[in-house]
Every structure is written in C-alpha cells, then in structure tokens.
Design an enzyme around this catalytic site. Structure first.
Site, PDB file in Angstrom:
ATOM      1  N   ASP A 487     -81.254  20.752-121.128  1.00 30.98           N
ATOM      2  CA  ASP A 487     -82.264  19.954-121.181  1.00 30.98           C
ATOM      3  C   ASP A 487     -83.611  20.722-120.873  1.00 30.98           C
ATOM      4  O   ASP A 487     -83.558  21.708-120.401  1.00 30.98           O
ATOM      5  CB  ASP A 487     -82.082  18.558-120.153  1.00 30.98           C
ATOM      6  CG  ASP A 487     -82.750  17.377-120.589  1.00 30.98           C
ATOM      7  OD1 ASP A 487     -83.641  17.532-121.643  1.00 30.98           O
ATOM      8  OD2 ASP A 487     -82.352  16.356-119.938  1.00 30.98           O
ATOM      9  N   ASP A 557     -84.078  10.630-127.127  1.00 29.43           N
ATOM     10  CA  ASP A 557     -83.446   9.945-126.071  1.00 29.43           C
ATOM     11  C   ASP A 557     -83.449   8.369-126.435  1.00 29.43           C
ATOM     12  O   ASP A 557     -82.894   7.586-125.413  1.00 29.43           O
ATOM     13  CB  ASP A 557     -84.428  10.037-124.777  1.00 29.43           C
ATOM     14  CG  ASP A 557     -84.151  11.168-123.918  1.00 29.43           C
ATOM     15  OD1 ASP A 557     -83.061  11.664-123.994  1.00 29.43           O
ATOM     16  OD2 ASP A 557     -84.924  11.746-123.104  1.00 29.43           O
TER      17      ASP A 557
END
Length: 741
Positions: A487, A557
């Site tokens: 990430d 996301d």
C-alpha cells in the site's frame, strides 16, 4: 528485419507490417518523416519529400546557409532556442547559465532484442522457457547517437520495435562527455511531431474512488496537458493517453496510444502550433526536476511506449494488453492464473483477533477460496492509523505466534497466506521514527504536512531502503507468505533530501521512485515466486512501472459494483483484465452505501483478478453456497477472462447500461458481462451486439441465470445481437458463455 537503413546511413525505417516510423538526418538534425500505418520499403523509396522546408515569416534556418526551417521541422529530440520555439525534449543548464544545446547526428547501432534499462522497469523482447530473453528476434532495437560539440552533451535515442505488435518503445540515455558539469532540467522519453492536429485526446482522469474515467476532447492550438507533481503517478491523471482521429470509435479508425513505464512525476502533453502541427511529449515532469551530471556521468530516462491502430480503440487496447502480459510482466506470474483471495479489511478493519481471522478463513476455505490476506493492523502498536507504521514486527497480543504462526494455521486450512505492508510510510508514533526522525522527507524550517498521521520515508536514501528491506525480508523469510499487498496512502510534500546538497535537490522525486523499484527488485531476488499486488490508496499508482513488478494492482478503494463498471471500463483502455484487482465486497457498500445483489457484485468482479472483501461469518448458508459456486465458476473461466481479447461493448457513463466481453484467441469461446445500472420503466427493445467472433461459425450461447439458451452464428451475434430487453431493474447483471458447436 524490422529496421531498414538507407545505403548512406541517413534514413531509418522501423516497420513490422503494422506500423512505420521513418526518420532521416537533414543538415545534421534527426527529423521525423512519417509515423503511422505501415508503408512499404524496398530500398527504392526515399520518403525525403516528407521534409517540411516551406518558408514562413519569422522562421529561422538551421545554420547560416541552411535550407531547413527549425520551427517547421518534425524533430525527433528537439532543443529550445535554436529556432524551434516549441517545448523541447531536453534542456541542459551549463555553468555559464546557458540552456542552449544543438544536438547533431553522430551515428547509429542496430541490435536484435531489447536491452534492459539500468535501475528502471522496462519492456523486454520475450519470455522463453520462463525467463526473459533480451537478445530475442521478437524485437529489434535502433540506437541513434546525437552530440552537442560545444558542451559534450551526448544523447542516445533508443527505439525498439516489436516483431508482432504495432508498438515502439522509446527512451534516452543522456551523458556528459564534456569537461564541466551540466544540469538536466528536462529529459523527455518520447517526442513525436505529427504534421497535423486533426485529433482528439482521450485522457483518463479522476480522484480517489473514481479513478481513470475517459475524457475526450479535440486538440486545439496551445497545450493540452496531464501531469503529476505528487511523487507518484496518482489517481487524478493517468500517465497514458490516446490521440485519436475524430471518427475513431471502438471498432474503426486511427489512433496513437502513449503509455509511460514509470510511477513518479510525469508530464504528457500535446502542443499544437498555429500552423496546425502537433508535438506529443511524454516523460518525467520537468517541474522541480534538476539532475546534475558531472563529467562522465549519465542519466537514463524511463521508457515510454507508442502504440498505433487503424482498427479502432478495442484493437489498440488489445495491443497494449498483450504488451503488458507478454513483454512487461515478470515471467513468474505472466499469463499465470492468479489465486482467488479473501481480504479481511472490510470484514474487521483494525478490530480483529487471530481467532476471528481463522474463523473467517475457515469459511473462505470451505468456499474454495485459495488465499487469505491479512490487511493492516498486524504489527507494532497498530490499532488505528495513528501509530505503528514502520515497525514491521507482529503484535504478540493479536498474533501470539507471530506471522509464522498464523501463516501455518492458514496453510493448515489448505490456503496460502498473504500480508499487508505500507513500506514507504512511517507514523510519528513508532519506534522507527523515534530512532530515525531524519529519515522522513521534510524541508528544514518548514511546517510538515501530514495525512492519515503518517509521513513519507526518504527512499532516495539507500540506508532507508536497506532498513525496510531487512524488516520485510525477516518477516517473509520467517513465514510462508505467498502474497504481499503493498500500500501507499499519501503523496510527497515538503520535498527535500537531507542526504544531499543544494545542487542535488531537484533529483529527489526521481531518486525516490528508483528507491521504490530497488526494493521491489531485492524482494523478488530473494522471493521469486512472491506475488506483490500494488496498492496506492486504491488506484493511485496504477501504471506500467508498477506492473513490471506486480502482476496485479488494486484498481480502486471503491468496491461498489456499479462504480467499478466505470472504473474498470476506463482502466481497460491500457490495462488487461488480469491486472485489475477486483473484489466482491460488503453490502451496503462502505464507499457509496449502495446495496447490490451478490450475483451483480460477482459479475463485475470476475472481470478482474477476483476475490472477496467481506465478513463471511455474517452470511447465511445460501450466500456461502453461492460464493462457492462463484469461485468454482471463475476458476473454470479464469484463463478466458485473463488471457482472452477484451472488447468494450457498452460504455457505462450514461448510468444506464454497460457491457464487455473476453474472446479466446482462436475465437472458439467467449464470456460476456451485461449490466443494467439504472432500470427504465417500459423499457424499449434492447439488443447487445457482440464483437470479435468468427462470423461463419455457430456458437452455443447460454446465460448463467438460465434466461437465455440458443445457437447462433457469429455473424448474427455481432450484427443482430442478443435481445436483453428483460435484463434487470437497477443494478442487474447477466453473464453469457459462448462455445463453438
């Protein structure tokens, strides 16, 4: 041969029967004669008549007695200030402050294959027997040398043409062969001068949770630009664009595609002059960039790809998909089936225990899911986003036997184990920060910006990369970890490199991303079978640079199925289905609050890598059984979905309908996703026309919901189509399978 050189060595023609790129040396300058659909070359055609030597008022010639007007020439690597007033491809500042260069032709070399770029991701010639072959005849490379005699600035322009694809890879190696330092303030990877401006530019724009939506507009006099100054490619503008003729659509027409194999600050623009010529450029963003070259030092630009089609946008996309799958991705995972996974994030967020994770994993294993991924919160003092980043040691209160223990227990369920990292970041409340506050990117004397209570580590500092590698290596070597979710949740602010002097501050952004790439390289050297899924607050670093290391990237996301139709549709222009991380998530969706059926969510997610992101322990037996059927269905169709040719059929941007399909290379099979976004009362007749089939063959077509079952010819399916008037109210989906009969 795909590269033809004239007898005098002053004309170069790269062609493979699908694309031609022709250059010549005129009065010492390397100029472009033609780029587009392939044209013949039997050695008798000069193509010199394509030089533009028309006089225009206020245009300067190249040299006192020159016959060519610099401002009209279609230069391959232009400089500013010697009669060409358009944006240059290169700018080098000398010790006296001058920024003028005059690059003249020196010579050329031709070689089979494609050399790697030092320290940078790049395409390669081919994969053979599971390894990259650099000297393969599947590609051929031309290197043309230019030099500015006054300063010693030397440039080698690399052009690689692939044998089977209408794509040319471009980069530049820039060296200081003089006696005094030079500072590069611009170093473009690709410059293409086109003779007209009758094009439209398709950009891919957005923001967090709505990435890569196509935006199309005509070129106009002046500059149309997309860029990033964030230290990453970012979700706002993707480092890819299509330059298409106005009448080009998915199925017909001419277009160029530009893609950057790079993950940092970029600049992609089209400059149209008032005579209707177009200059396309793609490279590192020159804003804030300044790279000092001492005598003898070199600088390698990242790679840019130029693709061409005269058969519409679907064909252009399929070309770039094959480039990614066959010439960019690591051999360990190129065209290899990805594991179906479940990620615990939306099921638990930070609130989990090992027993809760194992309960979730047991249900996933029963459904046939093959990989369990433990997301954020497993390390240090990490119980929220306020602390712990940088302390890559398992929290014993949550994982009593550490990562090795939970990995062993997950493996015992018949599943692989995966783990979340955010290696480039640190919280102030962490042992790493307390030991090394100087490792954070920050400008002395300035207030530091913060996001999510975290700061960016200076990956331009090799000591930082070494430390993070050692911690990650300790975790990965001490446990059976098959997958890493990498990430990256914030961009660079207050950019300053505390390890270098004032004259080197313009190098930080590029050195940073080189540091990121070096960590990837070291991890794969130690763990060659490891899957690393790129994730940057969703799709904030979804680019060809990351895909050279990661076989897949988290597309967004936003996991809402309706929203994902738009996101995955736009992403598909340059990125194949096999690269798009896509999960069936919880409902009501956590990003939009929308509720969709389990069938609808799966019908969208399967046109991606496929996985789940929900709390299976909250589901009933019927839903768990349905997930098991979905997993089995996806696995049966994974090769077709990931290696077939993708065709976009209906764009979702009218918020009514969407459709796409994947077709096997031999056209014997296909799978179609057909979606209603908003239902229409008293709906008019609707027919979904398919693409890419063999019109003479007959196909058995059936939908997985049992609503459609028929035998039709390919011609009928493509011209008449499938009647799908009965499909859905809101958020409805139908998947069709086609098999030759």
């Amino acid at each position: 041969m795909t590269i033809h050189i004239s007898g005098d060595g002053l004309r170069f023609h790269l062609t493979n029967g699908r694309i031609s790129h022709i250059m010549a040396v005129a009065e010492g300058k390397l100029v472009n004669l033609y780029t587009g659909a392939a044209v013949p070359d039997d050695g008798t055609v000069d193509y010199g008549y394509l030089l533009d030597d028309r006089f225009r008022v206020q245009s300067s010639t190249i040299g006192e007695d020159g016959e060519r007007y610099a401002e009209q020439q279609r230069l391959e690597y232009p400089e500013f200030g010697c009669g060409d007033y358009r944006h240059p491809a290169i700018e080098a500042v000398q010790e006296n402050g001058s920024r003028i260069s005059d690059l003249r032709y020196v010579g050329y070399m031709v070689a089979d294959g494609k050399p790697p770029l030092p320290g940078l991701p790049a395409t390669f010639a081919e994969i053979r027997d599971g390894r990259i072959v650099d000297d393969s005849p599947a590609a051929e490379t031309l290197a043309i040398s230019l030099r500015d005699d006054l300063t010693g600035l030397s440039v080698r322009l690399f052009y690689t043409i692939f044998r089977d694809e209408p794509v040319i890879a471009r980069s530049a190696d820039i060296a200081n062969r003089g006696d005094a330092p030079l500072t590069l303030t611009r170093a473009t990877s690709l410059n293409l001068d086109l003779p007209d401006a009758d094009y439209e530019m398709i950009e891919f724009t957005g923001a967090w949770a709505r990435e890569r939506i196509p935006h199309r507009q005509p070129l106009h006099p002046g500059i149309q630009q997309i860029e990033s100054l964030r230290g990453a490619s970012g979700p706002y503008f993707s480092p890819n664009a299509v330059i298409a003729r106005p009448d080009t659509n998915e199925d017909v027409g001419e277009a160029f595609g530009l893609a950057f194999v790079y993950s940092g600050n970029f600049d992609l623009h089209a400059e149209v002059d008032t005579y209707g010529a177009t200059r396309l450029q793609l490279g590192i963003n020159p804003f804030g960039f300044a790279w000092r070259l001492e005598p003898g030092e070199t600088f390698q630009t990242p790679e840019a790809l130029l693709g061409y089609t005269d058969r519409g946008l679907n064909a252009l996309s399929q070309t770039f998909h094959r480039i990614v799958l066959d010439h960019l991705q690591r051999p360990a995972w190129a065209r290899r089936e990805r594991p179906v996974l479940i990620n615990n994030w939306e099921a638990t967020y930070f609130d989990f225990t090992e027993e809760k994770l194992l309960e979730l994993a047991a249900l996933a294993a029963k459904a046939g899911i093959g990989l369990f991924v433990l997301d954020d919160g497993w390390f240090g003092a990490r119980t929220s986003n306020r602390a712990g980043l940088g302390d890559w040691i398992a929290n014993p209160r949550r994982l009593p036997e550490g990562i090795a223990g939970i990995a062993r227990r997950i493996n015992g369920l018949g599943m692989d184990f995966g783990l979340w990292f955010e290696p480039e970041m640190v919280n102030e409340d962490s042992d790493l920060y307390r030991a090394h506050p100087d490792w954070v990117i920050a400008t002395p004397g300035r207030t530091r910006s913060v996001y999510r209570h975290q700061y960016v580590l200076n990956f331009a500092n090799p000591d930082v990369v070494d430390a993070i590698y050692e911690r990650m290596h300790a975790i990965l070597s001490g446990a059976n970890v098959a997958y890493v979710k990498w990430d990256m949740n914030r961009f660079i602010t207050e950019a300053f490199d505390a390890t270098r002097g004032a004259e080197r501050q313009g190098e930080l952004m590029h050195r940073y991303i080189i540091g990121v790439y070096s960590l990837y390289e070291r991890l794969f050297a130690a763990f060659p079978e490891l899957i690393i899924e790129g994730c940057a607050s969703g799709g904030s670093r979804f680019d060809y640079g990351i895909l050279a290391y990661s076989p897949q990237a988290w597309t967004s996301d936003d996991t809402d199925a309706v929203e994902r139709l738009s996101i995955q549709y736009g992403t598909s222009y340059f990125f194949p289905v096999a690269t798009m991380g896509s999960h069936v998530s919880i409902t009501p969706n956590h990003q939009t609050g929308r509720s969709e059926s389990l069938a609808m969510r799966a019908a969208v997610a399967m046109f991606g890598t496929f996985g789940y992101e929900m709390d299976l322990t909250a589901l009933g037996e019927d839903d768990l059984a349905e997930i098991g059927r979905q997993v089995a269905f996806f696995r049966a169709q994974a090769d077709l979905l990931h290696n077939g040719d993708l065709y976009r059929l209906r764009a979702p941007y009218d918020h009514r309908q969407a459709a796409w399909m994947c077709v096997a290379a031999d056209r014997s099979r296909a799978i179609v996703g057909d979606y209603v976004i908003l239902g229409v009362p008293n709906r008019p007749k609707s027919r979904l026309r398919l693409r890419g089939l063999d019109e003479a063959r007959r196909y058995r077509v059936h939908s997985t919901d049992g609503a459609f079952d028929a035998v039709r010819s390919g011609g009928e399916l493509m011209r008449v189509g499938i009647d799908d008037t009965d499909l859905g109210p809101d958020s409805a989906a139908r998947v069709y399978l086609l098999d030759v009969c």
